[in-house]
Design an enzyme around this catalytic site. Structure first.
Site, mmCIF file in Angstrom:
data_model
loop_
_atom_site.group_PDB
_atom_site.id
_atom_site.type_symbol
_atom_site.label_atom_id
_atom_site.label_comp_id
_atom_site.label_asym_id
_atom_site.label_seq_id
_atom_site.Cartn_x
_atom_site.Cartn_y
_atom_site.Cartn_z
ATOM 1 N N TYR A 1 0.823 -1.218 0.000
ATOM 2 C CA TYR A 1 0.000 0.000 0.000
ATOM 3 C C TYR A 1 0.856 1.267 0.000
ATOM 4 O O TYR A 1 0.343 2.359 0.212
ATOM 5 C CB TYR A 1 -0.918 0.029 1.227
ATOM 6 C CG TYR A 1 -2.121 -0.872 1.142
ATOM 7 C CD1 TYR A 1 -1.975 -2.256 1.090
ATOM 8 C CD2 TYR A 1 -3.414 -0.355 1.135
ATOM 9 C CE1 TYR A 1 -3.079 -3.087 1.029
ATOM 10 C CE2 TYR A 1 -4.524 -1.184 1.075
ATOM 11 C CZ TYR A 1 -4.346 -2.549 1.024
ATOM 12 O OH TYR A 1 -5.444 -3.372 0.975
ATOM 13 N N LYS B 1 5.362 -14.277 3.866
ATOM 14 C CA LYS B 1 5.687 -15.207 2.789
ATOM 15 C C LYS B 1 7.200 -15.077 2.592
ATOM 16 O O LYS B 1 7.687 -14.749 1.510
ATOM 17 C CB LYS B 1 4.888 -14.829 1.520
ATOM 18 C CG LYS B 1 4.949 -15.851 0.414
ATOM 19 C CD LYS B 1 4.093 -17.087 0.662
ATOM 20 C CE LYS B 1 4.274 -18.082 -0.480
ATOM 21 N NZ LYS B 1 3.519 -19.342 -0.261
ATOM 22 N N ASP C 1 -0.324 -18.431 2.898
ATOM 23 C CA ASP C 1 -1.249 -19.390 2.270
ATOM 24 C C ASP C 1 -1.759 -20.407 3.296
ATOM 25 O O ASP C 1 -2.952 -20.720 3.360
ATOM 26 C CB ASP C 1 -0.603 -20.077 1.047
ATOM 27 C CG ASP C 1 0.838 -20.496 1.286
ATOM 28 O OD1 ASP C 1 1.418 -20.136 2.331
ATOM 29 O OD2 ASP C 1 1.407 -21.187 0.415
ATOM 30 N N ASP D 1 -5.130 -7.252 5.190
ATOM 31 C CA ASP D 1 -6.390 -6.870 4.541
ATOM 32 C C ASP D 1 -7.172 -8.127 4.172
ATOM 33 O O ASP D 1 -8.355 -8.262 4.487
ATOM 34 C CB ASP D 1 -6.056 -6.050 3.290
ATOM 35 C CG ASP D 1 -7.302 -5.594 2.544
ATOM 36 O OD1 ASP D 1 -8.265 -5.198 3.219
ATOM 37 O OD2 ASP D 1 -7.292 -5.643 1.299
ATOM 38 N N ASP E 1 -10.596 -9.948 6.257
ATOM 39 C CA ASP E 1 -11.894 -10.165 5.611
ATOM 40 C C ASP E 1 -12.291 -11.631 5.723
ATOM 41 O O ASP E 1 -13.462 -11.972 5.939
ATOM 42 C CB ASP E 1 -11.845 -9.787 4.122
ATOM 43 C CG ASP E 1 -12.242 -8.331 3.862
ATOM 44 O OD1 ASP E 1 -11.913 -7.481 4.710
ATOM 45 O OD2 ASP E 1 -12.868 -8.049 2.818
HETATM 46 MG MG MG Z 1 -10.476 -4.793 2.972
#
Ligand code: MG
Ligand code: NAI
Length: 331
Positions: free
Chosen positions: A123, A168, A201, A225, A229
């Site tokens: 980001y 990762k 993962d 993020d 969710d």
């Molecule tokens: Mg989101």
């Protein structure tokens, strides 16, 4: 008197934030709510999603209650308002709890918090094109990794003292490597905290298979993020997921969901995520008793199942759910 910036934003942000304000007002606590506008509607009028004067008005408040803003794909020069606010106000910790609720669509015995680094990673906004290639730079710094790791470990100390560091680092050996190295270094100062490591993962799979084992998940911006969710989906969906963006001297509270253009203006958005975000704001302000009562009131309404919005299988309007929560609060 708490000075609060109130920013509904776009779409259902405009529906759910006033509901959270109603719940806050019903506590009888004293607030000075200062309404402000940022987002895509603002961008269309003045060419920027977060005008300078709004930023200085925000800085005169103690905390911000935020709804959601639209970030259309493919509009050149547009930057997400909330991403801009997180970065400009240096709100480095994005805290996203996911807890089981007494509804059918919620997995049982989940109580976890995703602590997501909120200012850099993918980001960072460092992007460019070269001929037929496009680049997004993933910047990870020692400083930002250290402060998010400390934040997560401090939080774990107040909870079940368990951290899962998610990276990762086997593939992104440099950027995830640094994040991992710094997190493990910080861990040494918290010998009481049990530390686990997962690649993202596997973390995504374990969240589905055995979400109950997680306490605090410490991770970088984009992974956080996505995983938050996913965690929200396990316990009832985005209509129930709150979050806090916390910095050293300011904090912004917002539902995890976006502006939901598919249901905007219909009056059926679930206000609970925004109300639970307001609850997190009360914790931040030290009003823990009211925070707990608001959460209890939401749980009562969920358990009764009489006033639920369509995302939870009910047929109620947004304001009816809020009224039920306020009734439960006053009971
Ligand atoms: Mg989101
Ligand atoms: P979204 O979270 O807005 O919606 C995803 C799905 O969940 C939709 O079907 C929506 O109807 C449903 N949903 C979300 N919140 C709900 C609620 N409170 N009650 C009932 N149903 C709810 O994500 P989407 O569709 O990917 O993004 C829409 C816009 O929001 C985009 O422009 C995106 O950039 C922006 N966005 C903004 C965020 C923010 O301001 N922090 C966060 C995520 C997305």
């Amino acid at each position: 008197m708490y000075k609060i910036a109130v920013i509904p934003g776009d779409g259902i942000g405009k529906t759910v934030v006033p509901e959270a304000v109603r719940v806050l007002e019903s506590t009888g606590l004293k607030f000075d709510f200062r309404y402000m506008e940022v987002g895509y509607e603002v961008f269309k009028k003045v060419g920027t999603s977060v005008p300078e004067e709004v930023l200085s008005k925000i800085k005169e408040t103690q905390a911000c209650l935020f709804g959601a803003t639209t970030t259309p794909v493919g509009v050149a020069d547009y930057r997400s308002a909330v991403v801009t606010l997180r970065k400009t106000l240096d709100l480095f910790a994005n805290v996203r709890p996911a807890k089981s609720y007494p509804i059918r669509s919620s997995v049982k015995d989940v109580d976890l918090v995703t602590v997501r680094e909120n200012t850099e990673g993918l980001y960072s906004g460092i992007e460019f094109e070269l001929e037929d290639s496009a680049f997004t730079l993933r910047m990870i710094t020692r400083k930002a990794s250290e402060r998010i790791a400390k934040f997560a470990f401090n939080l774990a100390m107040k909870r079940r003292k368990k951290i899962t560091i998610v990276t990762k680092a086997n593939v992104m050996r440099k950027s995830c490597g640094l994040f991992r190295e710094v997190s493990l270094l910080v861990a040494k100062d918290y010998p009481e905290v049990e530390v686990n490591e997962l690649f993202v993962d596997v973390a995504a799979m374990n969240l589905v298979l055995k979400p109950q084992v997680f306490d605090v998940i410490l991770t970088s911006n984009l992974f956080g993020d996505i995983l938050s969710d996913e965690a929200a989906g396990l316990v009832g969906g985005l209509g129930l997921a709150p979050s806090a963006n916390i910095g050293d001297d300011y904090a912004l509270f917002e539902p995890v969901h976006g502006s939901a253009p598919d249901i905007a203006g219909k009056g059926i958005a679930n206000p609970m995520a925004a109300i639970l975000s307001a609850k997190m704001m009360l914790n931040y302000l030290g009003e823990n008793k009211w925070a707990e009562q608001i959460e209890n009131a939401v749980v009562i309404v969920l358990r009764e199942g009489k006033y639920l919005t369509p995302d939870l299988g009910g047929g109620s309007a947004t304001h009816e759910v809020t009224e039920a929560i306020i009734d439960a609060l006053e009971a």
